[in-house]
Scaffold this active site. Structure first.
Site, mmCIF file in Angstrom:
data_model
loop_
_atom_site.group_PDB
_atom_site.id
_atom_site.type_symbol
_atom_site.label_atom_id
_atom_site.label_comp_id
_atom_site.label_asym_id
_atom_site.label_seq_id
_atom_site.Cartn_x
_atom_site.Cartn_y
_atom_site.Cartn_z
ATOM 1 N N ASP A 41 49.773 -38.849 30.701
ATOM 2 C CA ASP A 41 50.195 -39.014 32.082
ATOM 3 C C ASP A 41 48.935 -39.389 32.886
ATOM 4 O O ASP A 41 47.820 -39.458 32.351
ATOM 5 C CB ASP A 41 50.891 -37.756 32.620
ATOM 6 C CG ASP A 41 51.820 -38.114 33.795
ATOM 7 O OD1 ASP A 41 51.606 -39.177 34.408
ATOM 8 O OD2 ASP A 41 52.736 -37.347 34.104
HETATM 9 C C1 NOJ Z 1 52.735 -39.472 37.022
HETATM 10 C C2 NOJ Z 1 54.096 -38.990 36.633
HETATM 11 O O1 NOJ Z 1 54.028 -37.646 36.225
HETATM 12 C C3 NOJ Z 1 54.742 -39.806 35.537
HETATM 13 O O2 NOJ Z 1 56.067 -39.393 35.413
HETATM 14 C C4 NOJ Z 1 54.630 -41.267 35.809
HETATM 15 O O3 NOJ Z 1 55.270 -41.988 34.789
HETATM 16 C C5 NOJ Z 1 53.178 -41.631 35.919
HETATM 17 N N1 NOJ Z 1 52.565 -40.906 37.019
HETATM 18 C C6 NOJ Z 1 52.954 -43.128 36.117
HETATM 19 O O4 NOJ Z 1 53.363 -43.514 37.374
#
Ligand code: NOJ
Length: 760
Positions: free
Chosen positions: A298
């Protein structure tokens, strides 16, 4: 340059590949939906890997955001330069046929090997045609509709140059304080597995090379939805039994469905951050489940292992992540910084890097990017498909299916079309809130149809008066002192109307990432406004727009009808009007329990019985597992939802009273539509394992069917129950069915009372 690299490639195919490349071969099976010829793929990738420098390999493990959209705390404005230098092989937050084509050109024409970029994006509940938020979509209990929503999202996203979505989010959560509960499919394991599979199928189809399919990504691995007290990103500490029983199955379901990628979660699990967690990433994901695709982090979650406190610096975090099997660094910019040094020092093997690169290249190959890197960036397809009339109609239909009628006293709904309506509330005419959080490339203005617009189209401008009444703000809580200035205008409008429709709930940014809340009542002074309106003695319909279960005891006692509309998407206003004015009959059911009060959280239907179960009549009230000040039961249970018609269940029949390893039970039940409307019912089947080597839940969903039953008609709904439905983790953590007696319950929600016993 390009021609030269092609010659080298051909040569290397002929000469064969180097030792380290051969060792990095993947051994697990390729899911059939990838539809690749393994021999051709292997030789292509072997030859590429043989040619790549260490820096070029590292580039393939790097994913950077473009600045078209920003979904996290950092952006590197130099990303175009880095693409040209081969230092980044993957980009997210870039979409649009022209823009992706432009960036792709930078990679293909400027880098030594011309390896195409992979474009990812959060295409969660639609790309530009936005469907209801995932929790809402799940309330449809209609797997075909859910698959279709993902299919359409993939068609639009792929036409705009995207290859990969960061979805589905398959985190189970039982804590509505957690804002991201809106992104999942609710509290139930069985149902979440079904939804997860439908979404993967919708995004990926059965041929990744087709230009209208995209890679899916199961996230956030794992147990992110169990964050302590619903605080986003927070600690998770749980037994292996609970992890495997509740939180892992939807992830496993996506692997079985051939999901191409996984995203690690921000949280720690039992003391080890998920992004460096050997147990999750190696033992379970790769070894037990045989996952073939690549694992991405993430947003900066490698870097975040430093504040987690398991490593002292980014470099050590990289060592931990890479050695645990994380293949790609999302916007952390630490693989690019530290991997080479770690390999030189022997702390990470080049073999590990080769494996990660191979995994990424395999999926670029499966998408057909080596044949034509521009095949997804297609202006004609973009024009034809993005927000096509067909897609908008599908979004309206799924939105209707997702709405849950929570209360309907004396058939207050549907409304006649020839009456005067006072539409009141902060969510009655806000475009942005209709499409919810994580609404991808969906336009925040103009496209989303508001409740007011839907009503005007349905009953004419002259019959609707809209007054906002009060305002919401993201950080507010109920006890905040708030102006009542707008109340008088709302009351005046209500006085002139036959019926009041209150559009209330939460702003779209009160749920989603980093949007946890400690109060589940209607925020601000919305309830106060309802109290004033109630004094007028006119019927009040509450239409809720929100991303999580709310506590609605007062509303349940005082409103004539309550319709849970979630954040319903681009066509939301039309869909709400269709339901409110009776052109569609609500058929959604809650995929998650609605508590009476926050103090009951966590609350979910498949709890354990305890040694001192509550007496349902509450007559025996000492030494019982019960609250003094509130019932233990929720306000609205899992699986609950009304219709404009009514259904009666009778004649539960089992083909046999004994399941064996080879003999299933055929279950049949008659469901009669006893009301005045045609309607759809979600018929649910629950099983209770009466005695286990470990304690078992009071019941668990094991089957459901959504059926259309015409008024006056009776349908016999059937299920097939097998020994597979009885399996659980026994005292030794084997996943088995244990001999003994079971109860089966069939009905329209998780309180279903029609029951029969059977044995295994
Ligand atoms: C953070 C989020 O937790 C995740 O779900 C997302 O896909 C990513 N950022 C990318 O935007």
């Amino acid at each position: 340059m390009k021609r030269l690299s092609l010659v080298i490639l051909v040569l290397s195919v002929i000469l064969g590949s180097c030792q380290s490349v051969v060792k990095s071969k993947q051994t697990t099976n390729i899911p059939s939906s990838w539809n690749v010829d393994k021999t051709i793929m292997d030789s292509k990738i072997d030859s590429l890997l043989a040619l790549m420098t260490l820096e070029e390999k590292i580039g393939q493990t790097v994913l950077l955001t473009s600045n078209r959209d920003v979904t996290g705390p950092s952006v590197n404005k130099d990303y175009e330069k880095l693409i040209m230098e081969g230092k980044v092989g993957n980009i997210f937050n870039a979409y649009g046929a022209d823009f992706t084509r432009k960036l792709q050109k930078l990679a293909v024409e400027n880098t030594r090997l011309g390896i195409p970029l992979l474009f990812g994006y959060d295409v969660i509940h639609g790309h530009k045609t936005i469907f209801p938020i995932s929790l809402g979509e799940s309330a449809s209990f209609d797997l075909e509709a859910i698959e279709l929503a993902s299919r359409i999202a993939a068609i639009e996203a792929s036409a705009e140059g995207l290859h990969w979505t960061f979805a589905p989010m398959v985190d189970i959560s039982r804590d509505p304080r957690w804002g991201r509960i809106s992104e999942g499919s609710g509290e139930d394991v069985f149902y979440s597995c079904e939804v997860a599979k439908a979404r993967v199928k919708g995004f990926q189809g059965n041929d990744l090379k087709a230009t209208n399919t995209i890679l899916a990504c199961a996230k956030h691995y794992a147990a992110y939805g169990a964050a302590q007290a619903g605080r986003d990103y927070h600690t998770v500490d749980m037994s292996d039994r609970e992890l495997r029983t509740t939180y892992l199955p939807p992830f496993k379901a996506t692997v079985d469905a051939g999901v191409a990628t996984f995203m690690t979660s921000f949280n720690e699990l039992n003391g080890v951050p998920a992004t460096g967690n050997d147990y999750l990433l190696k033992d379970i994901l790769r070894e037990e489940w045989g996952f073939r695709g690549f694992v991405v982090t993430d947003y900066q979650s490698i870097n975040e292992m430093v504040p987690h406190g398991v490593v002292d610096n980014d470099k050590d975090a990289v060592e931990m992540a890479m050695n645990a099997g994380v293949d790609m660094d999302l916007q952390g910019e630490v693989y690019s910084k530290h991997l080479k040094e770690l390999i030189d020092e022997g702390k990470v093997s080049e073999e590990k890097l080769n494996t990660a690169v191979r995994r990424v290249l395999e999926l670029k190959f499966a998408l057909g990017l080596f044949e034509d890197p521009y095949r997804y960036s297609n202006k004609e397809r973009q024009k034809e498909y993005v927000m096509s009339a067909e897609h908008l109609e599908a979004a309206r239909d799924v939105a209707r299916k997702s709405m849950v009628l929570l209360k309907n006293d004396k058939q207050a709904l549907p409304l006649a079309k020839n009456i005067k309506v006072a539409l009141i509330g902060p969510l009655g005419n806000t475009e942005r809130d209709m499409i919810g959080s994580w609404s991808g490339a969906g336009k925040h203005k103009d496209d989303p149809v508001t409740v007011l617009e839907g009503f005007i189209e349905k009953i004419g401008k002259e019959n609707v008066t809209y007054v906002q009444g009060t305002k919401l703000s993201r950080y507010m809580k109920r006890s905040d002192k708030q102006s009542r200035k707008g109340f008088s205008e709302a009351i005046a409008a209500a006085k002139k109307a036959d019926v009041i429709v209150a559009a209330m709930g939460e702003l779209q940014n009160m749920s989603g990432e980093a949007s946890s809340r400690t109060d589940l009542d209607l925020p601000g002074n919305q309830q106060e406004l309802l109290k004033e309106l109630k004094k007028l003695g006119k019927p009040i319909i509450l239409v809720l727009l929100n991303g999580r279960p709310l506590t609605l005891e007062w509303e349940n006692n005082n409103m004539d009808a309550i319709l849970e509309a979630w954040f319903p998407g681009t066509m939301g206003g039309h869909a709400i009007a269709d339901i409110v004015f009776g052109d569609a009959n609500p058929s959604g059911k809650l995929p998650i329990t609605f508590p009476r009060s926050l103090g009951q959280v966590p609350i979910y239907y498949n709890m354990k019985n305890t040694g001192r179960p509550i007496d349902p009549s509450r007559k025996i009230n000492t030494y019982k597992s019960m609250y003094l000040d509130n019932p233990n039961t929720p306000l609205y249970p899992f699986g609950y939802g009304l219709s404009y018609t009514s259904f009666e269940y009778e004649n539960l029949m089992l083909s046999t009273d004994t399941i064996t390893n080879t003999q299933n039970i055929k279950v049949a039940i008659d469901v009669k539509n006893t009301g005045d409307f045609d309607g759809e019912e979600v018929v649910q089947l629950y099983i209770q394992d009466k005695i286990g080597s470990v304690t078992r839940p009071v019941r668990e969903l094991k089957g459901f069917q959504k059926v259309l039953i015409k008024k006056g008609e009776t349908k016999t709904v059937t299920f097939d129950v097998s020994v597979e439905d009885l399996r659980f983790y026994d005292i030794d953590m084997n996943f088995v069915a244990e001999k003994g007696a079971f109860n089966m319950f069939v009905g329209g929600d998780s309180n279903a009372t029609i029951t029969k016993e059977f044995n295994y």
